[in-house]
Design an enzyme around this catalytic site. Structure first.
Site, mmCIF file in Angstrom:
data_model
loop_
_atom_site.group_PDB
_atom_site.id
_atom_site.type_symbol
_atom_site.label_atom_id
_atom_site.label_comp_id
_atom_site.label_asym_id
_atom_site.label_seq_id
_atom_site.Cartn_x
_atom_site.Cartn_y
_atom_site.Cartn_z
ATOM 1 N N HIS A 206 3.585 -1.103 1.098
ATOM 2 C CA HIS A 206 3.791 -1.264 2.442
ATOM 3 C C HIS A 206 5.059 -1.157 2.763
ATOM 4 C CE1 HIS A 206 -0.173 -2.976 3.402
ATOM 5 N NE2 HIS A 206 -0.053 -2.871 2.198
ATOM 6 N N GLU B 77 6.938 -1.403 5.465
ATOM 7 C CA GLU B 77 7.119 -2.063 6.659
ATOM 8 C C GLU B 77 7.813 -3.391 6.400
ATOM 9 O OE1 GLU B 77 4.188 -1.124 5.996
ATOM 10 O OE2 GLU B 77 2.758 -2.840 6.094
ATOM 11 N N ARG C 26 -6.536 -3.911 -3.760
ATOM 12 C CA ARG C 26 -7.314 -3.905 -5.052
ATOM 13 C C ARG C 26 -7.634 -2.254 -5.625
ATOM 14 N NH1 ARG C 26 -8.860 -9.022 -5.286
ATOM 15 N NH2 ARG C 26 -8.999 -9.960 -3.242
ATOM 16 N N CYS D 31 -0.944 2.407 2.758
ATOM 17 C CA CYS D 31 -2.266 1.701 1.934
ATOM 18 C C CYS D 31 -3.445 2.175 2.194
ATOM 19 C CB CYS D 31 -1.888 0.362 2.061
ATOM 20 S SG CYS D 31 -2.746 -0.934 0.735
HETATM 21 N N1 GLN Z 1 -8.739 -2.150 0.930
HETATM 22 C C1 GLN Z 1 -7.782 -1.231 0.378
HETATM 23 C C2 GLN Z 1 -7.545 -2.012 -1.194
HETATM 24 O O1 GLN Z 1 -7.839 -2.994 -1.356
HETATM 25 C C3 GLN Z 1 -6.495 -1.081 1.034
HETATM 26 C C4 GLN Z 1 -5.632 -2.406 1.090
HETATM 27 C C5 GLN Z 1 -4.762 -2.400 2.367
HETATM 28 O O2 GLN Z 1 -4.785 -1.598 3.150
HETATM 29 N N2 GLN Z 1 -3.633 -3.294 2.302
HETATM 30 O O3 GLN Z 1 -7.096 -1.467 -1.988
#
Ligand code: GLN
Length: 541
Positions: free
Chosen positions: A508, A510, A463, A382
């Site tokens: 993700h 995981e 986001r 992410c």
């Molecule tokens: N901060 C980033 C976003 O909002 C990544 C989010 C995350 O790592 N879950 O896109």
């Protein structure tokens, strides 16, 4: 008739209610019974999504996009289930529903009260999960500690459920800490006795008591717990410290807990089969190799912030007969002293987890650069994916000021930018891109070799995303996006074909990793770490 098993905790929180609940489920499952599990969180937040992982632990994301308590992760891992948002009930959610009903006029003319309106709402929600999941038993874990103000309406609701569902269909399990005194090495049951009293004061007499203690309790402690808890001695069990959390169902079952519960709830005599589970536990306990992984993050001080990632790495490790040794490094350490990145060469792999906000991002990118330039296996999840794109744009494509608008809103090169549908979103709760979405995987890539499928579904929580304006430049310099959303507009997986193993995902993996069935990206990373350590050529999957 569905059976309801309630798990409460005493003395202090974090006594392992989540693991106990999961373990009870496992003991029933291995006897051929179908189960599901609910977590009750008495806090006033509507869901866990707006809470800081550093205080509360990670936010666990379900397939349907629920931002839930991390205990749902334990239920999913132990019980191999895909749960829904409804499996996490909070005070915020319950009150919101009751107040909405009141405004709608559902209770017209009446005074709306905790009993019966709030307690009815709680019971309805528990029963709705039972109905929707069509199971033999529903496990409900009440978060917090017995006696907390916030927990009272929930305890009252589960107390009423015995009256309504019947004695033979309900079971109360209470777990509490039994510490060993440093000085005398004595097991102390008094705090547990007090917590049982507290539970009884509320009107709940436990059917089973589990002592959570560092070592197996002795006959004397067991006798006392039974006597003061007013339960037979064969209803007292002990969850003592074990090397791996996955052993807990085994040690409790050996003490007869599975059999006791089945008898008490009237499940007919059943053959139990722990073979699969034991195979996995054996692999965890008897590794042949070990790899050292540097997890460079911003919540590195609390291991619970990365619990699913930790476990996914361990699942990957078990599949490679490899012990995973994780060192948590605060990303800001590298910013304060860039020379510290040199220490990363002693690791077999570098892992960059999820994250939010600017703090620590430069340090994480220093670690990513180190992995890229030194051919050290790298996995980014992410934010780890997004930061890998920024690092590549800066140091390979020469866009020196490339950044994410989350970190630097005025960057001249916003290679990572807010998703279009996020513009104008005001509410922070449950508004990210959440849950499972379909991803198309390119053939002839590392991703394809790992997933062995051109279509996968993975869970998301973000986001921001890769800005398509920079796609051409990134690709021309050798970055491969091997997974995309179905419309091709959302970059989901990146890899560097010439690197030993450089892989990252917007999603993700995981959250879908299970004991005995590791998630492909975690498995690939661990295998690469091990192969490189053993001096093997670049791994093929
Ligand atoms: N901060 C980033 C976003 O909002 C990544 C989010 C995350 O790592 N879950 O896109």
């Amino acid at each position: 008739m569905v059976k309801y098993i309630f798990v409460t905790g005493g003395v202090l929180s974090s006594v392992g209610k989540g693991i106990l609940t999961s373990s009870i489920g496992k003991m029933l499952q291995t006897r051929g019974l179908k189960v599901t599990a609910i977590k009750i969180d008495p806090y006033v937040n509507v869901d866990a999504g707006t809470m800081n992982p550093y205080m509360h632990g990670e936010v666990y994301v379900t397939d349907d996009g629920g931002e839930t308590d991390l205990d749902l992760g334990w239920y999913e891992r132990f019980l191999d289930l895909n749960l829904r948002k409804e499996n996490n009930i909070t005070t915020g959610l319950v009150y919101k529903a009751v107040i909405e009903k009141e405004r709608r006029g559902d209770f017209l003319g009446r005074c709306v009260q905790i009993v019966p309106h709030v307690t009815n709402e709680i019971k309805n929600r528990i029963r709705a999960v039972a109905k929707a999941s069509n199971v033999d038993a529903v496990l409900t874990e009440v978060g917090g500690t017995v006696g907390d103000i916030e927990g009272l309406p929930f305890l009252e609701a589960i107390r009423q459920m015995r009256l309504e569902e019947g004695f033979e269909n309900t079971l109360y399990v209470h777990v509490a800490l039994v510490p060993v005194l440093d000085v005398t090495k004595e097991l102390k049951t008094k705090p547990l006795q007090h917590s049982v009293n507290e539970l009884r004061r509320i009107g709940i007499q436990p059917d089973i008591i589990v002592a959570r203690s560092p070592k197996m309790i002795d006959a004397e402690a067991l006798r006392k717990i039974a006597l003061f808890g007013t339960i037979p001695e064969n209803a007292v069990f002990c969850s003592y410290n074990v090397e791996s959390i996955y052993q807990v169902p085994l040690i409790l079952d050996e003490q007869g807990m599975g059999e006791f519960i089945c008898k008490r709830l009237g499940f007919s005599e059943r053959k139990q089969d722990f073979r699969e589970w034991k195979k996995f536990v054996d692999a965890v306990l008897n590794p042949e190799y070990e790899v050292k992984i540097a997890l460079v993050g911003k919540y590195a001080g609390l291991a619970d912030s990365y619990v699913s990632m930790n476990e996914a790495l361990r699942h990957g490790g078990a599949a490679c007969k490899t012990k995973i040794n994780i060192t948590y490094i605060e990303a800001e350490e590298f910013e304060k002293d860039p020379k510290k990145t040199e220490a990363l060469k002693d690791f077999d792999g570098i892992f960059i987890p999820y994250g939010f906000g600017p703090r620590g991002t430069e340090g994480k990118m220093m670690a990513i650069r180190f992995a890229r330039e030194n051919n050290i296996p790298f996995l980014g999840i992410c934010y780890g994916f997004q930061l890998a794109v920024i690092e590549f744009a800066r140091n390979v494509c020469g866009l020196k000021e490339a950044n994410s608008t989350e970190i630097e809103p005025n960057t001249p090169n916003p290679v990572i930018d807010l998703m279009p549908e996020q513009r104008g979103v005001e509410y922070k709760g449950a508004t990210m891109r959440l849950g499972a979405h379909k991803i198309l995987v390119e053939p002839n890539t590392i991703a394809y070799a790992l997933y062995k499928s051109s279509e996968i579904y993975e869970r998301h929580r973000h986001r921001f995303e890769v800005n398509l304006d920079y796609l051409k430049t990134l690709k021309e310099h050798g970055l491969v996006f091997s997974g995309k959303s179905t419309d091709g507009r959302r970059m989901e997986i990146l890899e560097l074909p010439d690197h030993y193993f450089f892989f990252a995902s917007q999603f993700h993996g995981e959250f879908k990793s299970r004991p005995g069935r590791p998630d492909p990206e975690y498995y690939g990373f661990v295998k690469a770490c091990l192969d490189r350590k053993l001096g093997k050529p670049k791994p093929e999957f």
